[in-house]
Design a protein around this motif. Sequence first.
Motif, PDB file in Angstrom:
ATOM      1  N   TYR A 252       0.846  -1.196   0.000  1.00  0.00           N
ATOM      2  CA  TYR A 252       0.000   0.000   0.000  1.00  0.00           C
ATOM      3  C   TYR A 252       0.883   1.248   0.000  1.00  0.00           C
ATOM      4  O   TYR A 252       0.603   2.228  -0.708  1.00  0.00           O
ATOM      5  N   GLY A 253       1.954   1.225   0.796  1.00  0.00           N
ATOM      6  CA  GLY A 253       2.853   2.379   0.843  1.00  0.00           C
ATOM      7  C   GLY A 253       3.565   2.611  -0.483  1.00  0.00           C
ATOM      8  O   GLY A 253       3.696   3.758  -0.940  1.00  0.00           O
ATOM      9  N   ARG A 254       4.052   1.527  -1.136  1.00  0.00           N
ATOM     10  CA  ARG A 254       4.735   1.695  -2.420  1.00  0.00           C
ATOM     11  C   ARG A 254       3.771   2.242  -3.473  1.00  0.00           C
ATOM     12  O   ARG A 254       4.116   3.121  -4.273  1.00  0.00           O
ATOM     13  N   LEU A 255       2.539   1.722  -3.466  1.00  0.00           N
ATOM     14  CA  LEU A 255       1.545   2.172  -4.431  1.00  0.00           C
ATOM     15  C   LEU A 255       1.172   3.638  -4.173  1.00  0.00           C
ATOM     16  O   LEU A 255       1.038   4.433  -5.117  1.00  0.00           O
ATOM     17  N   ALA A 256       1.047   3.995  -2.910  1.00  0.00           N
ATOM     18  CA  ALA A 256       0.720   5.385  -2.575  1.00  0.00           C
ATOM     19  C   ALA A 256       1.830   6.326  -3.014  1.00  0.00           C
ATOM     20  O   ALA A 256       1.575   7.433  -3.522  1.00  0.00           O
TER      21      ALA A 256
ATOM     22  N   ARG B 268      -1.308  12.272  -8.321  1.00  0.00           N
ATOM     23  CA  ARG B 268      -2.683  11.811  -8.109  1.00  0.00           C
ATOM     24  C   ARG B 268      -2.915  11.763  -6.590  1.00  0.00           C
ATOM     25  O   ARG B 268      -2.857  10.704  -5.951  1.00  0.00           O
ATOM     26  N   TRP B 269      -3.204  12.955  -6.016  1.00  0.00           N
ATOM     27  CA  TRP B 269      -3.242  13.086  -4.572  1.00  0.00           C
ATOM     28  C   TRP B 269      -4.372  12.279  -3.936  1.00  0.00           C
ATOM     29  O   TRP B 269      -4.184  11.676  -2.873  1.00  0.00           O
ATOM     30  N   GLY B 270      -5.518  12.253  -4.561  1.00  0.00           N
ATOM     31  CA  GLY B 270      -6.638  11.514  -3.988  1.00  0.00           C
ATOM     32  C   GLY B 270      -6.340  10.031  -3.884  1.00  0.00           C
ATOM     33  O   GLY B 270      -6.603   9.394  -2.851  1.00  0.00           O
ATOM     34  N   GLU B 271      -5.780   9.454  -4.956  1.00  0.00           N
ATOM     35  CA  GLU B 271      -5.451   8.031  -4.931  1.00  0.00           C
ATOM     36  C   GLU B 271      -4.332   7.748  -3.937  1.00  0.00           C
ATOM     37  O   GLU B 271      -4.343   6.726  -3.241  1.00  0.00           O
TER      38      GLU B 271
ATOM     39  N   TRP C 217      -2.591   5.502   1.389  1.00  0.00           N
ATOM     40  CA  TRP C 217      -1.966   5.697   2.697  1.00  0.00           C
ATOM     41  C   TRP C 217      -2.955   5.396   3.815  1.00  0.00           C
ATOM     42  O   TRP C 217      -2.567   4.863   4.868  1.00  0.00           O
ATOM     43  N   ARG C 218      -4.233   5.722   3.616  1.00  0.00           N
ATOM     44  CA  ARG C 218      -5.231   5.369   4.642  1.00  0.00           C
ATOM     45  C   ARG C 218      -5.322   3.852   4.785  1.00  0.00           C
ATOM     46  O   ARG C 218      -5.430   3.330   5.898  1.00  0.00           O
ATOM     47  N   ALA C 219      -5.286   3.149   3.651  1.00  0.00           N
ATOM     48  CA  ALA C 219      -5.336   1.686   3.705  1.00  0.00           C
ATOM     49  C   ALA C 219      -4.111   1.134   4.432  1.00  0.00           C
ATOM     50  O   ALA C 219      -4.211   0.192   5.236  1.00  0.00           O
ATOM     51  N   ALA C 220      -2.928   1.734   4.162  1.00  0.00           N
ATOM     52  CA  ALA C 220      -1.714   1.283   4.843  1.00  0.00           C
ATOM     53  C   ALA C 220      -1.829   1.509   6.347  1.00  0.00           C
ATOM     54  O   ALA C 220      -1.455   0.637   7.155  1.00  0.00           O
ATOM     55  N   ALA C 221      -2.352   2.679   6.742  1.00  0.00           N
ATOM     56  CA  ALA C 221      -2.501   2.963   8.167  1.00  0.00           C
ATOM     57  C   ALA C 221      -3.468   1.978   8.818  1.00  0.00           C
ATOM     58  O   ALA C 221      -3.239   1.521   9.955  1.00  0.00           O
TER      59      ALA C 221
ATOM     60  N   GLU D 190       2.786  10.369   6.237  1.00  0.00           N
ATOM     61  CA  GLU D 190       2.794  10.487   4.776  1.00  0.00           C
ATOM     62  C   GLU D 190       1.470  11.064   4.267  1.00  0.00           C
ATOM     63  O   GLU D 190       1.448  11.813   3.282  1.00  0.00           O
ATOM     64  N   MET D 191       0.373  10.706   4.915  1.00  0.00           N
ATOM     65  CA  MET D 191      -0.907  11.311   4.555  1.00  0.00           C
ATOM     66  C   MET D 191      -0.833  12.827   4.725  1.00  0.00           C
ATOM     67  O   MET D 191      -1.336  13.591   3.881  1.00  0.00           O
ATOM     68  N   ALA D 192      -0.206  13.254   5.802  1.00  0.00           N
ATOM     69  CA  ALA D 192      -0.072  14.696   6.032  1.00  0.00           C
ATOM     70  C   ALA D 192       0.728  15.349   4.914  1.00  0.00           C
ATOM     71  O   ALA D 192       0.386  16.444   4.447  1.00  0.00           O
ATOM     72  N   ARG D 193       1.791  14.710   4.472  1.00  0.00           N
ATOM     73  CA  ARG D 193       2.594  15.273   3.383  1.00  0.00           C
ATOM     74  C   ARG D 193       1.758  15.401   2.104  1.00  0.00           C
ATOM     75  O   ARG D 193       1.787  16.431   1.424  1.00  0.00           O
ATOM     76  N   VAL D 194       1.011  14.342   1.773  1.00  0.00           N
ATOM     77  CA  VAL D 194       0.212  14.367   0.549  1.00  0.00           C
ATOM     78  C   VAL D 194      -0.865  15.447   0.641  1.00  0.00           C
ATOM     79  O   VAL D 194      -1.126  16.179  -0.332  1.00  0.00           O
ATOM     80  N   GLN D 195      -1.511  15.571   1.801  1.00  0.00           N
ATOM     81  CA  GLN D 195      -2.552  16.590   1.954  1.00  0.00           C
ATOM     82  C   GLN D 195      -1.974  17.989   1.803  1.00  0.00           C
ATOM     83  O   GLN D 195      -2.605  18.882   1.216  1.00  0.00           O
TER      84      GLN D 195
END
Length: 694
Positions: A570-574, A582-585, A590-594, A612-617
């Motif tokens: 999940y992390g590699r894919l994110a 592609r921020w939404g994807e 990252w939510r799935a990884a968490a 990492e979610m924080a960085r993407v947001q």
Amino acid sequence: MTDQAVDAGGRARTAPAAARTTTADTTGTGFLGRARELKSLRDDIARTGLDTLSGRKGARARVLLVAGRPGSGRTALAEEFARRAAPEYPDGVLRARFTTPDGQPVPLGRVVRDLLGALDVTAVPGAPDDELTEALRGALAGRAALLLLDDVGRPEELLELIPDAPDCLVLATSEGPLTGVPDVRPCTLGGLDPHTGVALLARYTGPVRITVDPCSADALVEECAGQPAALMLVGGWLAARPRASVADAIQRLRDLPLASALPAAPGTWPLARAFQLVHASLPPSAARLLRLLALAPAGVVDAHIASALAGSSPSAAQAALEGFAAHGLLRPPGGSGPLPSRYRVPGCLAPLLRAVLGTEEKPAEIELARARMLERTVRQLQSCRAVTEPAGSPARKRLAALPRELRFPSPAVAGEWLDSRLPALLAAAESAVAEGELLTQARRLVSALSRALIAHRGERGAAPDLYPLHRLVLAVAERRASWPEQAAALLNLADLDTAAGRSGDALGRYRGALEAARAAGDPLLTVRALESLAGTYEALEDWTRAADWYGRALALWLSRGDLAEEARLYGRLAAVHGQAGRWGEALRQWRAAAAVHRRLHDAGGQARALGEMARVQECAGRPEEALRACEEALTWARRAGDERLQAALLLRSAGTLERLGDPAAARLQRDAADRLLSDTAGTAYEIRGGSTRD
């Protein structure tokens, strides 16, 4: 294989791989005769070439050629000339051989790799020949080195290696004139003159038998056509029989019918007849061991190899080897140290040994001897690797159970053994694969050699030698129709291609590995190939294909229920989606990884995923959501007790607060991070699971 040091006393010794040498005489026996040829070679260095003006150096290195039949002493003459000329070439003497003991040409790429290794230049694993030769010419530019290229079979091989360095010198040996190499006049060798031939005999027989019958001595030199190798063999035969006269040797040679099995090309019959005389006079056990030396990889033999071939003790094998060397059947070793002495089968004798081996030994006995040799070599390699393991480890315990002669006293000695035996070990692996009858042992040998190389050199240092080994594994796997082994070999080769920057080759091999893994029904190999394909496309910044292959790998892990691997994928894919913007994807992954980390009760992993979610947001332009995600991540980092991770999250929060226009709060966060870092005496580490665009 080349004619190996077949002049007076077998003085010269050529390493199987290119190597730096000194000017010292390796055996102390000196060099006899050939004064005219040595002077001719010396004069050719200064001779005006076709592409040069008088008194000026050419644009390329001068090429000298020594031509002669096997047994004529061409290698010994080249060695003697190199010894005398070496002081004029401060960058050293580099040696390489172009022919194997069984007469097969050595691949040009291996020759060039050996030469580059002698220059301390690391060759790119799996690089094509043209890239390697270009690297060699570049490494020799501006240098003054002497290249001794032994037993060159084709002019194209020599032309590829002539450096564009006028201060270098190329000295080649060959059976013929090598038509096609410009501006080269071969120094063609015939037999020794009678005076030198008699002096060579006297080294073995002593002066008395020569003095009492000088006419017979001259006749014996003539009977042997002045061939140094033949004279050495007959001289050794006489040395073993103090009561025999020189005339007795002549009569025995004349009365001995040449065996039809012995190869006797025009000009080589004196050598074949001398060999037959010596072989027929040996005790049965010694004659059998001598024949079996034809199986020695790269023509290199020590007490371990000889004892395994003959099924005798190492001490008995060592005594036999010393006797062979004393009588001209083997070239004596040079140097000293803790390792067993290495002897070399003369190139001119190798075809004769193979001929008598095929006629005197049963095929089953030959295969058994080869199997014993391979098994002994595998055990030595296992010992070589085990000595690098920590004391008390299972490998060291197994090492202690081995016989004393198979153990190494220290990792340094084991590494020296591995380096000195590597050309022969590679030749043994290639021969075992080519024979096809001992594929299981060939696979074990390749595996043991690969592990020993990694243990002593590391993955990166061993890569140039691992590449051909993985190719051998692939050849064995294809011959045995083993899909798992094919997949593993292709994956290993593709990894080396990737490290060398050959992404196109790597992709092709990864796809081949994927097909083989699917044919084998091996899910672990399959997912390994899928992830490797994804990683290669990620390195090529082809984010769409990378996400596609990571998604396929994730689906396979989901079907297996391995939560830790699911979280990692999940992390590699994110990370790939983040690279593509592609921020939404990326947030979804990252939510799935968490969530998976939460199921694993991995507080630290959950904190990193939320960070990492924080960085993407933040990259997506949502700093308030990024700050909330960072605060939640900080809570989980505190539960995990990871102060460095807490500091990293505090610094990230500080950056977000500054962007939100709250420098005071940002300063408080930075101060808190500094206190944590001072307590841990470290620095905050990067928490991102993969790179995303800022």
